[in-house]
Enzyme design. Structure first.
Site, mmCIF file in Angstrom:
data_model
loop_
_atom_site.group_PDB
_atom_site.id
_atom_site.type_symbol
_atom_site.label_atom_id
_atom_site.label_comp_id
_atom_site.label_asym_id
_atom_site.label_seq_id
_atom_site.Cartn_x
_atom_site.Cartn_y
_atom_site.Cartn_z
ATOM 1 N N CYS A 169 48.982 37.373 36.931
ATOM 2 C CA CYS A 169 48.545 38.585 37.644
ATOM 3 C C CYS A 169 49.698 39.549 37.856
ATOM 4 C CB CYS A 169 47.921 38.213 38.984
ATOM 5 S SG CYS A 169 49.041 37.326 40.096
ATOM 6 N N HIS A 214 48.856 36.524 44.963
ATOM 7 C CA HIS A 214 48.236 37.350 43.926
ATOM 8 C C HIS A 214 48.843 38.744 43.971
ATOM 9 C CE1 HIS A 214 45.236 38.298 41.018
ATOM 10 N NE2 HIS A 214 44.431 38.992 41.804
ATOM 11 N N ASN A 245 41.717 44.769 40.764
ATOM 12 C CA ASN A 245 41.987 43.363 40.489
ATOM 13 C C ASN A 245 42.084 43.130 38.979
ATOM 14 O OD1 ASN A 245 42.445 40.681 41.078
ATOM 15 N ND2 ASN A 245 40.474 40.314 42.048
#
Length: 373
Positions: free
Chosen positions: A45, A306, A327
């Site tokens: 990520c 994250h 995201n």
């Protein structure tokens, strides 16, 4: 008397319904960015979100909409992680994780390439899956640390590179883009991305405010420094950036039950009994102070989970501020709302944002002056 009970029963029911009023969002700021994509079965990520952040920067700086290669950065970062782990005799983090400054470090040293020049996928593949590659690399670096031959091979770094070549592909040195030939360095120059123009900001009390320090979190394997400011000023920096047309890179905690990609919101209800219900309807939220934020971090209730990309701001019908956060879990899953975006309430951002990265021009002048930027 029974009519009085009936009246209060209706009143209670109305209050309950009112408390569960469904969210209605109105966009206040919506900055241009590239489409939401999926990081697949990977822990990268950090590369996906920061690449998205740089893509928005390229739009802002040049007007060009370019899909950057996340895996080019991953490919060039793994050897650094391996060297760090082996030379520290295994007393370091070796995992898929990383932070935004790892991408900027890669851009500085290895340049940038577009997705079409290095996808990290082979012809038969459509999704990223690094499970096997990571297992192989972890076994290798742990073997090098154990040093069963009593003398570490001089070619161990070449072996790591060979594995990365097998799973991600050989590094690219020249490529064509829109009819022109580039190297990764010349492509970086074309995009006008200057890695030294970006600053990481955090807010914790274990270090003096307006100083730089290394935040000790597992994914900060490269020991990147961050500027420390009071919580209100970190939030002011996010708001100022968005208002001036700059998007914001975000490192945050998404392990909470009150974060939901399925519902598309992240909130901090004042009463924990409302944690699940607050994903569908408005409930009063906690007032997040600097002290409470610090306690949650030191108790491991706020962790570095994250990285995501803040691209806008919204308000609900009560006037509460939310942040539009991009995201990297894709959009085509029935369990993902808002086309792959999650709306963070101001309370959630105050509590669960580990750090942010912004262009230095996005930092309010009074804060930049205190940081001597």
């Amino acid at each position: 008397m029974k009519y009085l009970f009936f009246f209060f029963g209706i009143l209670f029911t109305l209050n309950a319904v009112r408390a569960q009023e469904a969210y209605v969002f109105t966009e206040q700021i919506d900055l241009e960015t590239t489409p939401v994509i999926s990081q697949g079965r990977t822990g990268t990520c950090w590369s996906f979100s920061t690449s998205s952040f740089l893509e928005s920067e390229i739009i802002r700086l040049t007007g060009k909409n370019i899909d950057l290669s996340e895996m080019y950065t991953v490919r060039n970062t793994y050897p650094k992680k391996a060297e760090n782990f082996v030379m520290r005799q295994g007393k370091a983090q070796f995992s898929e994780g990383g932070l935004a400054h790892d991408v900027l470090n890669s851009v500085r040293e290895y340049g940038l390439v577009p997705q079409e020049a290095f996808s990290g996928l082979f012809a038969s593949e459509t999704n990223h899956n690094h499970a096997e590659m990571v297992a192989v690399l972890e076994a290798m670096v742990k073997t090098y640390v154990d040093n069963p031959g009593r003398k570490l091979s001089k070619n161990w770094t070449k072996a790591v590179d060979a594995v990365l070549d097998v799973y991600l592909g050989k590094n690219t040195t020249q490529f064509m883009f829109e009819g022109k030939q580039y190297t990764p360095a010349s492509f970086r120059e074309m995009t006008k991305i200057n890695p030294d123009a970006y600053e990481t900001i955090t807010s914790f009390t274990q270090a003096p405010f307006y100083s730089s320090f290394i935040l000790n979190i597992p994914d900060n394997w490269s020991n990147g420094s961050m500027h420390n400011v009071p919580l209100d000023e970190m939030m002011e920096t996010i708001n100022n950036a968005l208002q001036k047309g700059f998007t914001v890179e975000l490192d945050c905690d998404v392990s909470e039950r009150t974060f939901s990609a399925k519902d598309g919101v992240a909130v901090v209800p004042k009463d924990s009994e409302n944690n699940i219900k607050a994903l569908q309807g408005i409930y009063p939220e906690m007032v997040v102070t600097q002290e409470y934020r610090q306690d949650e971090f030191e108790n491991y209730d706020t962790t570095d989970d994250h990285l995501m990309h803040i691209t806008g701001m919204l308000k609900d019908q009560k006037g509460t501020t939310y942040y539009k956060v991009k995201n990297s879990w894709g959009t085509d899953d029935t369990k993902i709302a808002n086309d792959g975006y999650v709306y963070f309430s101001e309370a959630y951002m105050r509590l669960k944002a580990i750090s942010i990265m912004v262009h230095k021009d996005a930092i309010p002048k009074n804060i930049a002056k205190k940081l001597k930027l």
